[in-house]
Write a protein that holds these residues in place. Sequence first.
Motif, short mmCIF file in Angstrom:
data_model
loop_
_atom_site.label_atom_id
_atom_site.label_comp_id
_atom_site.label_asym_id
_atom_site.label_seq_id
_atom_site.Cartn_x
_atom_site.Cartn_y
_atom_site.Cartn_z
N GLU A 106 55.80 29.80 -1.16
CA GLU A 106 54.98 31.01 -1.04
C GLU A 106 53.70 30.89 -1.87
OE1 GLU A 106 55.19 33.49 0.89
OE2 GLU A 106 57.22 33.38 1.70
N ILE A 107 53.80 30.32 -3.05
CA ILE A 107 52.62 30.15 -3.90
C ILE A 107 51.65 29.15 -3.29
CG2 ILE A 107 51.82 29.22 -6.13
CD1 ILE A 107 54.36 30.45 -7.37
N CYS A 108 52.17 28.01 -2.86
CA CYS A 108 51.29 26.94 -2.38
C CYS A 108 50.68 27.24 -1.02
CB CYS A 108 52.05 25.61 -2.34
SG CYS A 108 52.50 25.00 -3.98
N GLN A 109 51.33 28.08 -0.23
CA GLN A 109 50.75 28.44 1.06
C GLN A 109 49.79 29.62 0.96
OE1 GLN A 109 53.73 28.81 4.14
NE2 GLN A 109 54.05 26.62 4.24
N ASN A 110 49.48 30.02 -0.26
CA ASN A 110 48.48 31.07 -0.51
C ASN A 110 47.50 30.52 -1.53
OD1 ASN A 110 47.20 33.40 -1.91
ND2 ASN A 110 48.48 34.60 -0.52
N LYS A 111 46.26 30.31 -1.10
CA LYS A 111 45.30 29.63 -1.96
C LYS A 111 44.98 30.43 -3.23
CE LYS A 111 43.34 27.02 1.87
NZ LYS A 111 44.36 27.45 2.86
N PHE A 112 45.03 31.76 -3.16
CA PHE A 112 44.72 32.52 -4.37
C PHE A 112 45.90 32.54 -5.32
CE2 PHE A 112 43.78 36.31 -6.96
CZ PHE A 112 42.56 35.91 -7.46
N LYS A 113 47.13 32.62 -4.79
CA LYS A 113 48.30 32.53 -5.68
C LYS A 113 48.34 31.17 -6.37
CE LYS A 113 51.36 35.80 -3.28
NZ LYS A 113 52.64 35.96 -2.54
N SER A 114 47.97 30.12 -5.65
CA SER A 114 47.90 28.78 -6.26
C SER A 114 46.86 28.78 -7.38
CB SER A 114 47.52 27.74 -5.21
OG SER A 114 48.46 27.68 -4.18
N TYR A 115 45.70 29.35 -7.09
CA TYR A 115 44.62 29.42 -8.07
C TYR A 115 45.09 30.14 -9.34
CZ TYR A 115 40.21 30.92 -10.21
OH TYR A 115 39.18 31.17 -11.08
N GLU A 116 45.80 31.24 -9.17
CA GLU A 116 46.27 32.00 -10.33
C GLU A 116 47.26 31.17 -11.16
OE1 GLU A 116 46.20 36.69 -9.30
OE2 GLU A 116 47.67 35.53 -8.19
N ALA A 117 48.16 30.46 -10.49
CA ALA A 117 49.15 29.63 -11.21
C ALA A 117 48.46 28.51 -11.98
CB ALA A 117 50.16 29.06 -10.21
N TRP A 118 47.48 27.87 -11.35
CA TRP A 118 46.77 26.78 -12.01
C TRP A 118 45.90 27.28 -13.15
CZ3 TRP A 118 45.03 24.98 -6.53
CH2 TRP A 118 46.12 24.40 -5.88
N SER A 119 45.30 28.43 -12.96
CA SER A 119 44.45 29.01 -14.00
C SER A 119 45.27 29.29 -15.26
CB SER A 119 43.80 30.30 -13.48
OG SER A 119 42.94 30.85 -14.44
N LYS A 120 46.47 29.84 -15.07
CA LYS A 120 47.34 30.13 -16.22
C LYS A 120 47.74 28.84 -16.94
CE LYS A 120 49.35 34.38 -14.32
NZ LYS A 120 50.56 35.01 -13.75
N ALA A 121 47.78 27.73 -16.20
CA ALA A 121 48.17 26.44 -16.78
C ALA A 121 47.00 25.73 -17.44
CB ALA A 121 48.79 25.55 -15.70
N GLY A 122 45.81 26.34 -17.39
CA GLY A 122 44.65 25.75 -18.04
C GLY A 122 44.01 24.60 -17.29
N ILE A 123 44.25 24.52 -15.98
CA ILE A 123 43.66 23.45 -15.16
C ILE A 123 42.22 23.81 -14.81
CG2 ILE A 123 43.83 22.25 -12.94
CD1 ILE A 123 46.88 22.75 -13.09
N VAL A 124 41.34 22.83 -14.88
CA VAL A 124 39.94 23.04 -14.52
C VAL A 124 39.86 23.31 -13.02
CG1 VAL A 124 37.63 22.02 -14.43
CG2 VAL A 124 39.14 21.56 -16.38
N LEU A 125 39.19 24.43 -12.65
CA LEU A 125 39.18 24.89 -11.26
C LEU A 125 37.80 25.38 -10.85
CD1 LEU A 125 42.40 27.09 -11.44
CD2 LEU A 125 42.23 24.87 -10.30
#
Length: 367
Positions: A106-125
Amino acid sequence: MKTMALTGTGGAASIGFTRSIRDSGKKIRVVGTDANLINLPFSEADVNYIIPRANEPDYLEKLNGIIDAEGAEFIHAQPDPEVNFISKNRDKIKAKTLLPSHDAVEICQNKFKSYEAWSKAGIVLPKTIFINSEDDLKKAFTEIQTPFWIRAVKGAGGRGSFIVKEYEQAKVWIDHWKGWGNFVASELLPGRLLTWQSLWYEGELVCAQGRERLSWGLAQTAITGVTGMTGVARNVSIPELDEISEKAIHAAEKQKPHGIYGVDLKCNTDGVPCPTEINIGRFFTTIHFFTKAGLNMPSMLLDLAEGNVPSLPKKLNPIEGEFFWIRTVDAKPAFLTREQLRQTSKNDVDVDKILQPDSSVKYFSST
C-alpha cells in the motif's frame, strides 16, 4: 514445482518473466491470465485465459477457478492492481505467493505515502507536495522551482505525469485528470535515471542489481518525453545506489523484506540518487535483460517460493562486465556489449557519445 500462474501474461514484463523461466531450463508449465484479449496473442505462456480485472467482483472466483483447473502451485502477478489484490487476499488465493507485507504494498503503490516514509527516514528526496486543492497547487508554485512535475500518486508508466511552468497550465491538467486529491507536485531532478532490482527472503537480501536507463523508448510520442518504456539501459554497480535503495526499502517495509522490490531513482544536482518510487511485488519490464547477462531473478523467485534460497558468491551487482539492452516496438530487444553495438555499423560511429544518458525533458509554456 510443475505449474505456475502468471497474470498480465501478454504484457512486456510478463513476457520477459516467461522468457527468463524458459532460459532457466526449468520444466515449468506457465498458465497465463490477462484482462485484455488484445494482449493474449503476445503471451508466451503454455496456456492462456481471459480473466476479469482485479477490481471486478468475480476476479477472485475466476482466478481460483483457473488455479484449480490447471493445478497451479504458485502465482506471480505483474500488473500493479493484481499485485495489490493478490497481496490483500493472499490467504484466499489457492496457490502459493511470495510477496512483501501488504502494508508495504500500500505504501509503495502510493507515491506520496512512499515520499512520507522516506522523508521520515532522512533520505534525500525531491521536494514534493500533495495536491488536494488549488491552495496546495499555489503552494507548490511558491515552494518548488519551476518547471516541476505533476503526476498521479498511483499508477505505472508515468500515469498522469506532466511538466509544468505555469499555474493555469497545471490546474487545467489536474482538472482534466480529475486529479485533485490524487496528484503530487514534485521537483524536477536533472540527473541520471537509476534502478535497483532486488530479491529478498525473510528479511535477508538474496541479490540486487543496479541499472541505468539511458533513454526512454518512443520518447518522441510523449508530451514530456517520458513514456515509462525503457529504450536503452545498461547494468551498473554504484555503492551509493545500493546503500540508498536498501534504506528506501527498509523505510517502506516495516516487516522483514520478503519478495521483490524495485527502486526507481533520479539523481539531483549533486549527483545523489533520490528514490522516486518502489515497484513492489513485481519485476521491472526489462527483467529479461538481467537474465541474458547471467542473473535470472524470475528463476530465483521460483526457487524461493519452494523455500530454496540461492547462494550467490556476490549478492550486490553480481553481473560481470557492461551490457546494454535496447528496445523498440515490433522487435525483440537487443542485448549487446559496447563493442558489439559499434560493430553493427560498417562506417565509424562515436558509440560513447551515443550512449550518453539522455536526461532531456520537455515542458510547454503559453508565453
